[in-house]
Design a protein around this motif. Sequence first.
Motif, mmCIF file in Angstrom:
data_model
loop_
_atom_site.group_PDB
_atom_site.id
_atom_site.type_symbol
_atom_site.label_atom_id
_atom_site.label_comp_id
_atom_site.label_asym_id
_atom_site.label_seq_id
_atom_site.Cartn_x
_atom_site.Cartn_y
_atom_site.Cartn_z
ATOM 1 N N UNK A 2 0.835 -1.206 0.000
ATOM 2 C CA UNK A 2 0.000 0.000 0.000
ATOM 3 C C UNK A 2 0.868 1.253 0.000
ATOM 4 N N UNK A 3 1.898 1.235 0.827
ATOM 5 C CA UNK A 3 2.804 2.378 0.906
ATOM 6 C C UNK A 3 3.518 2.596 -0.436
ATOM 7 N N UNK B 110 2.516 1.580 -3.448
ATOM 8 C CA UNK B 110 1.537 2.042 -4.442
ATOM 9 C C UNK B 110 1.296 3.550 -4.297
ATOM 10 N N UNK B 111 1.085 3.978 -3.052
ATOM 11 C CA UNK B 111 0.787 5.390 -2.799
ATOM 12 C C UNK B 111 1.938 6.279 -3.255
ATOM 13 N N UNK B 112 3.152 5.826 -2.970
ATOM 14 C CA UNK B 112 4.346 6.581 -3.355
ATOM 15 C C UNK B 112 4.512 6.625 -4.876
ATOM 16 N N UNK B 113 4.235 5.504 -5.538
ATOM 17 C CA UNK B 113 4.597 5.371 -6.956
ATOM 18 C C UNK B 113 3.577 5.936 -7.934
ATOM 19 N N UNK C 212 -6.610 5.075 1.173
ATOM 20 C CA UNK C 212 -5.946 6.354 0.869
ATOM 21 C C UNK C 212 -4.684 6.175 0.009
ATOM 22 N N UNK C 213 -4.702 5.134 -0.823
ATOM 23 C CA UNK C 213 -3.618 4.936 -1.786
ATOM 24 C C UNK C 213 -3.747 5.978 -2.895
ATOM 25 N N UNK C 214 -4.996 6.281 -3.261
ATOM 26 C CA UNK C 214 -5.282 7.350 -4.214
ATOM 27 C C UNK C 214 -6.331 8.270 -3.605
ATOM 28 N N UNK C 215 -6.521 9.416 -4.229
ATOM 29 C CA UNK C 215 -7.563 10.340 -3.805
ATOM 30 C C UNK C 215 -8.628 10.426 -4.897
ATOM 31 N N UNK C 216 -9.753 10.989 -4.561
ATOM 32 C CA UNK C 216 -10.838 11.143 -5.540
ATOM 33 C C UNK C 216 -10.472 12.129 -6.643
#
Length: 378
Positions: free
Chosen positions: A138-139, A141-144, A166-170
Amino acid sequence: MEKKRILLIASYDGSLIEFRGDFIKNLINNGFDVYAAAPEFTEHYRKLIKDIGAVPIDFKLQRTGLNPLKDFKSIQELKSIIKRHKIDLVFPYTVKPVIYGSIAANMCKVPVISLITGLGYAFTGLSFKVRTLQRFNEMLYKLSIRKNKVIVFQNKDDYELFLDRKIITKHQKVDFVSGSGVNLNKYTFKEKNPTENVSFLLIARLIKEKGIAYYMEAAKILKAKYPKTEFHLIGGNENSPSAISKDEINLLHDQGVIIFHGIQHNIEKHLQQRDVFVLPSYYREGLPRTNLEACACGNPIITTDSVGCRESVRHGVNGFLIEPQSQDALIEAMEYFITNPDKIKEMGYNSRKYAEERFDVNIINNDLLKLINNVLKI
């Protein structure tokens, strides 16, 4: 005008032909230069990639597990590939290519369209080790992928999970496609007319999460009750902690309970010869390619009402959605087709119709092409 250069990044070479071959051809036909990167290219797939007009590129990737040093080297190598070939857009798919390909491309300031094809083993949450790996992924994915131009999902469940964690935002641009699509000219419809010799087929990696053990147990129970029924299994032995025992499979094959075919490359032929396709997976799928191929060939499908799998079945129309990890539900669904063979023809026809409406590879590839043209402003 100089052609735009697109880099596809995969975790194994075969998927570039088997899952993305038509997509690569579509890109080339639309004026792109295509570079196809994968670890440890075999000469077989290297030749096939060249034959369709793309450029095969090797890079080192540890497909499973975590090794920070090796993973960092993968990023550096991808970064070098992007620069050396003057890539205009990076298109990675599957977990590690998406994470490492996105990081490398972002470092080079090259746009990325990433395809989330299923979250798999690391998001099943079956043990402490897996949950730890899940949090780490998850971390990563969020970073990349935070700077990626578009994040493409194959099902709404994965999208919702990415939002919830919260990996991505809307505010990030996302899109959806119905799997990798299926070539309806290759996977052709064959009408099913079974009587008492109903045949079932499961095609998958031979790991527990694909529901192999449930299928084998159902075969043992139903074979004793309906001796003329056939239970076919296609798949290769896996080097995985959750791999199904080769000895167990061979024993059931020798006993005449299942018919084990090992690895096969003419999947369409096997689907056309069999009546009902079964995938009792509780793995976190994207949208299983085999389910789409079974739809195209006119097989009713028994699969689980779980992430990815449920997208391929209209319950009661072209097959059945069953509870994951329920032996009784699987046996009940399989026995329904054994005792109601006339329904196989009807539901098989509905499968093909569903494939034509939703899973035609041309539909999927045209949707992806529009995204690429939009990002590159063509």
